[in-house]
Design a protein around this motif. Structure first.
Motif, PDB file in Angstrom:
ATOM      1  N   VAL A  66       0.846  -1.191   0.000  1.00  0.00           N
ATOM      2  CA  VAL A  66       0.000   0.000   0.000  1.00  0.00           C
ATOM      3  C   VAL A  66       0.885   1.245   0.000  1.00  0.00           C
ATOM      4  O   VAL A  66       1.850   1.334   0.758  1.00  0.00           O
ATOM      5  N   GLN A  67       0.553   2.198  -0.861  1.00  0.00           N
ATOM      6  CA  GLN A  67       1.240   3.481  -0.894  1.00  0.00           C
ATOM      7  C   GLN A  67       0.240   4.610  -0.710  1.00  0.00           C
ATOM      8  O   GLN A  67      -0.910   4.530  -1.167  1.00  0.00           O
ATOM      9  N   PHE A  68       0.678   5.661  -0.032  1.00  0.00           N
ATOM     10  CA  PHE A  68      -0.119   6.871   0.182  1.00  0.00           C
ATOM     11  C   PHE A  68       0.357   7.931  -0.792  1.00  0.00           C
ATOM     12  O   PHE A  68       1.549   8.242  -0.848  1.00  0.00           O
ATOM     13  N   ALA A  69      -0.555   8.493  -1.577  1.00  0.00           N
ATOM     14  CA  ALA A  69      -0.226   9.549  -2.530  1.00  0.00           C
ATOM     15  C   ALA A  69      -0.668  10.888  -1.949  1.00  0.00           C
ATOM     16  O   ALA A  69      -1.867  11.165  -1.842  1.00  0.00           O
ATOM     17  N   ALA A  70       0.285  11.704  -1.549  1.00  0.00           N
ATOM     18  CA  ALA A  70       0.000  12.985  -0.895  1.00  0.00           C
ATOM     19  C   ALA A  70      -0.319  14.049  -1.927  1.00  0.00           C
ATOM     20  O   ALA A  70       0.443  14.261  -2.883  1.00  0.00           O
ATOM     21  N   THR A  71      -1.438  14.740  -1.734  1.00  0.00           N
ATOM     22  CA  THR A  71      -1.859  15.778  -2.669  1.00  0.00           C
ATOM     23  C   THR A  71      -1.984  17.151  -2.006  1.00  0.00           C
ATOM     24  O   THR A  71      -2.449  18.095  -2.633  1.00  0.00           O
ATOM     25  N   GLY A  72      -1.575  17.247  -0.755  1.00  0.00           N
ATOM     26  CA  GLY A  72      -1.619  18.515  -0.033  1.00  0.00           C
ATOM     27  C   GLY A  72      -0.340  18.721   0.744  1.00  0.00           C
ATOM     28  O   GLY A  72       0.434  17.784   0.965  1.00  0.00           O
ATOM     29  N   GLN A  73      -0.117  19.951   1.183  1.00  0.00           N
ATOM     30  CA  GLN A  73       1.153  20.294   1.818  1.00  0.00           C
ATOM     31  C   GLN A  73       1.401  19.488   3.079  1.00  0.00           C
ATOM     32  O   GLN A  73       2.544  19.094   3.356  1.00  0.00           O
ATOM     33  N   THR A  74       0.364  19.189   3.837  1.00  0.00           N
ATOM     34  CA  THR A  74       0.557  18.459   5.087  1.00  0.00           C
ATOM     35  C   THR A  74       0.858  16.992   4.808  1.00  0.00           C
ATOM     36  O   THR A  74       1.719  16.386   5.447  1.00  0.00           O
ATOM     37  N   GLY A  75       0.155  16.409   3.854  1.00  0.00           N
ATOM     38  CA  GLY A  75       0.456  15.036   3.458  1.00  0.00           C
ATOM     39  C   GLY A  75       1.867  14.891   2.928  1.00  0.00           C
ATOM     40  O   GLY A  75       2.550  13.902   3.202  1.00  0.00           O
ATOM     41  N   ILE A  76       2.325  15.883   2.177  1.00  0.00           N
ATOM     42  CA  ILE A  76       3.699  15.871   1.657  1.00  0.00           C
ATOM     43  C   ILE A  76       4.688  15.899   2.820  1.00  0.00           C
ATOM     44  O   ILE A  76       5.708  15.197   2.810  1.00  0.00           O
ATOM     45  N   LEU A  77       4.401  16.707   3.819  1.00  0.00           N
ATOM     46  CA  LEU A  77       5.275  16.795   4.985  1.00  0.00           C
ATOM     47  C   LEU A  77       5.410  15.435   5.657  1.00  0.00           C
ATOM     48  O   LEU A  77       6.515  15.012   6.025  1.00  0.00           O
TER      49      LEU A  77
END
Length: 350
Positions: free
Chosen positions: A180-191
């Motif tokens: 499973v991978q999480f794809a971050a689409t917002g600044q907090t998810g990227i952090l």
């Protein structure tokens, strides 16, 4: 770049007012040494948020430096994402002290002449998490060629738990034996994730292309990709980024996030939130022309309810929708994770 953060949340540290700070404290607490908010000084993150343990809240820049930070993180995500001018002196002091500065605001701190000049002298670095790549293309449906199952969180409103839901269920889905991978689409998810694209900072024509690129990258090493949702189709300000993300990621299934106590759209009381089944139908209709996808589970944000009321809200949502429902933070995320794993297995069945 160092990630030993002192978080700047002056006057804003709280459950609803410091989204970036809160996610960092929840998911990478070992990288946080202190929070700067003079209005909450003397407390701990645990006392303010209900999680975060003994991370201290300090009153001043000097007090925060005593905890040996290596970076300053801007800990809020205000509407419009603009930099509070009253924080300029603190950022300058941090850069002069050699601290890297991380920001998820729409204001690009790295483009500020004063900040850039100080950083050049001190050797500090400025990372703008919302800075979009320069080589994005428009969406073209390339996600259709992926074998991975794509699951997107969508919402009845903004700021309702779409990122948190994906991060909470990720490990539970992995327990089923899936990559499973999480794809971050917002600044907090990227952090939290360490990579991604803030799609709300992308030129409108390229939002779907950004979502497509993120999804394809995450799918390279995954059976299931959990894409972080943004905004809401119901929101008069943020619906554009929501639809672009949906059409770029082309999910096979969606998880609907809702807050039982919220009856109108944030800062837009003239927009009533429809019944859950109506919202589910709206998202399914928006996806239907490109890839049929339905809501397979619901995540409720019940932080403002007592335990009894929260459990009643979960039961009501289950009765109304006939789907698995939970608050993945307060309760067990397994109902959502199980639904995702079951959907993935059924989708690939001969």
């Amino acid at each position: 770049m160092s990630r030993r953060f002192r978080i700047l949340a002056e006057g804003h540290f709280g459950p609803l007012t410091s989204k970036t700070a809160n996610a960092c404290i929840r998911y990478v607490p070992g990288e946080v040494v202190a929070v700067l908010d003079s209005t909450q000084a003397g407390h701990t993150a645990q006392e303010i948020l209900g999680f975060g343990g003994a991370i201290p809240v300090v009153a001043s820049f000097a007090e925060g430096m005593a905890h040996a930070p290596r970076a300053l993180l801007i800990g809020i995500a205000p509407a419009g994402g603009q930099f509070p001018s009253t924080w300029r002196a603190i950022v300058c002091d941090a850069l002069r002290a050699g601290l890297d500065v991380w920001s998820g605001l729409h204001t690009m701190l790295g483009d500020d002449p004063e900040f850039a000049a100080i950083a050049q002298v001190s050797g500090a670095a400025i990372r703008d998490l919302r800075r979009a790549p320069a080589d994005l293309d428009v969406g073209s449906g390339r996600v259709r060629d992926l074998e991975a199952t794509i699951v997107l969180t969508v919402g009845t409103d903004c700021n309702i738990g779409k990122m948190t839901t994906q991060l909470q269920v990720q490990r539970a889905v992995q327990a089923h034996g899936h990559r499973v991978q999480f794809a971050a689409t917002g600044q907090t998810g990227i952090l939290v994730e360490g990579r991604g694209i803030a799609v709300d900072a992308v030129v409108a024509d390229f939002i779907a292309g950004a979502a497509e690129s993120l999804t394809i990258e995450a799918a390279q090493d995954a059976d299931i990709v959990l894409v972080e949702g943004q905004g809401s189709l119901l929101h008069p300000a943020y619906s554009g980024v929501t639809l672009g993300l949906m059409h770029g990621a082309l999910p096979h299934a969606m998880v609907l996030c809702a807050q039982p106590s919220r009856t109108t759209i944030t800062r837009n009381p003239w927009v009533a939130i429809p019944p859950l089944r109506d919202v589910m139908a709206l998202y399914a209709q928006a996806m239907a022309p490109l890839r049929p996808a339905t809501v397979i589970a619901l995540a409720l944000n019940t932080f403002d309810l007592d335990d009894t009321a929260a459990r009643r809200a979960v039961a009501r949502a289950q009765d109304e929708t006939g789907l698995p429902v939970t608050d993945p933070v307060r309760f067990d995320p397994a109902p959502i994770a199980d639904a995702i794993a079951r959907f993935h297995t059924d989708r690939l069945a001969p």
